[in-house]
Design an enzyme around this catalytic site. Sequence first.
Site, PDB file in Angstrom:
ATOM      1  N   LEU A 102       0.877  -1.174   0.000  1.00 45.23           N
ATOM      2  CA  LEU A 102       0.000   0.000   0.000  1.00 45.23           C
ATOM      3  C   LEU A 102       0.910   1.219   0.000  1.00 45.23           C
ATOM      4  O   LEU A 102       1.993   1.192   0.609  1.00 45.23           O
ATOM      5  CB  LEU A 102      -0.885   0.013   1.254  1.00 45.23           C
ATOM      6  N   ASP A 103       0.473   2.293  -0.657  1.00 44.19           N
ATOM      7  CA  ASP A 103       1.263   3.521  -0.661  1.00 44.19           C
ATOM      8  C   ASP A 103       1.404   4.046   0.765  1.00 44.19           C
ATOM      9  O   ASP A 103       0.555   3.767   1.628  1.00 44.19           O
ATOM     10  CB  ASP A 103       0.575   4.592  -1.522  1.00 44.19           C
ATOM     11  N   GLN A 104       2.380   4.880   0.933  1.00 43.48           N
ATOM     12  CA  GLN A 104       2.647   5.492   2.237  1.00 43.48           C
ATOM     13  C   GLN A 104       1.398   6.147   2.826  1.00 43.48           C
ATOM     14  O   GLN A 104       1.093   6.015   3.997  1.00 43.48           O
ATOM     15  CB  GLN A 104       3.817   6.462   2.017  1.00 43.48           C
ATOM     16  N   LYS A 188      -5.181   5.186  -7.676  1.00 44.78           N
ATOM     17  CA  LYS A 188      -4.979   6.630  -7.914  1.00 44.78           C
ATOM     18  C   LYS A 188      -4.888   6.912  -9.412  1.00 44.78           C
ATOM     19  O   LYS A 188      -5.457   7.892  -9.900  1.00 44.78           O
ATOM     20  CB  LYS A 188      -3.695   7.091  -7.212  1.00 44.78           C
TER      21      LYS A 188
END
Length: 235
Positions: A102-104, A188
Amino acid sequence: MNLESILFSQGFGTRRQCRGLIAGARVAVAGETCTDPLAVFDTAGLVFSVDGAPWPFHERAYLALNKPAGYECSRDPQHHLSVFHLLPPQFAERNVQCVGRLDQDTTGLLLLSDDGQFVHAFTSPRRKVPKIYVATTRHPLDETQLQALRDGVLLHGERVPSVALAASARGERELELSVLEGKYHQVKRMVAAAGNRVEALHRERIGGYALPDDLAPGAWRWLDAAALGALSTPG
Ligand code: URA
């Protein structure tokens, strides 16, 4: 399995460090301190304790973490803390890895395991397990955007459109999106390609396993057989 091997397999350090813990009378089994590294125990259902902290034996670790924003999935993060800062050090020691990333700034359900086959199988593009995300968008959602996500949007540098299994508005700027793939910044980029922008992203479910309501941000738990089974169902 003998006590030294038990501690070693569970990530309590090198064999020498495990022997040190046992010799230092810091390890107890069934409430009794054991100072013999060669004492043999049945590992099925075994719970031992080190310095009074209980540890249930698991041959393999399968974990769910409610990832907060501001943590990187890398063990060697560039700009933020690592999700491994949220877990007991035993897991890094036994080479637990994130199952996908998962992204930050993404929150929610993150799986981790030290079962290489499981990690590989689950992150393989051939593994078609839906992942359900909730995105807060910058602009109000409209039916054109939702339909574009369902029909498929072409991401920069890709030849095949990325299709949402389902896309619906939960609120004016709250999008529920189900995707099979797990490409870099997938959600995104899809939302951007559909003409909007993700301001916050949360993963709610993988297959039939939902992030438990009672798992607070930053908290983790072992996955039992039922949870592992649910992960592989369409949800
Ligand atoms: N899609 C993204 O864009 N980011 C994530 O962290 C997960 C899916």
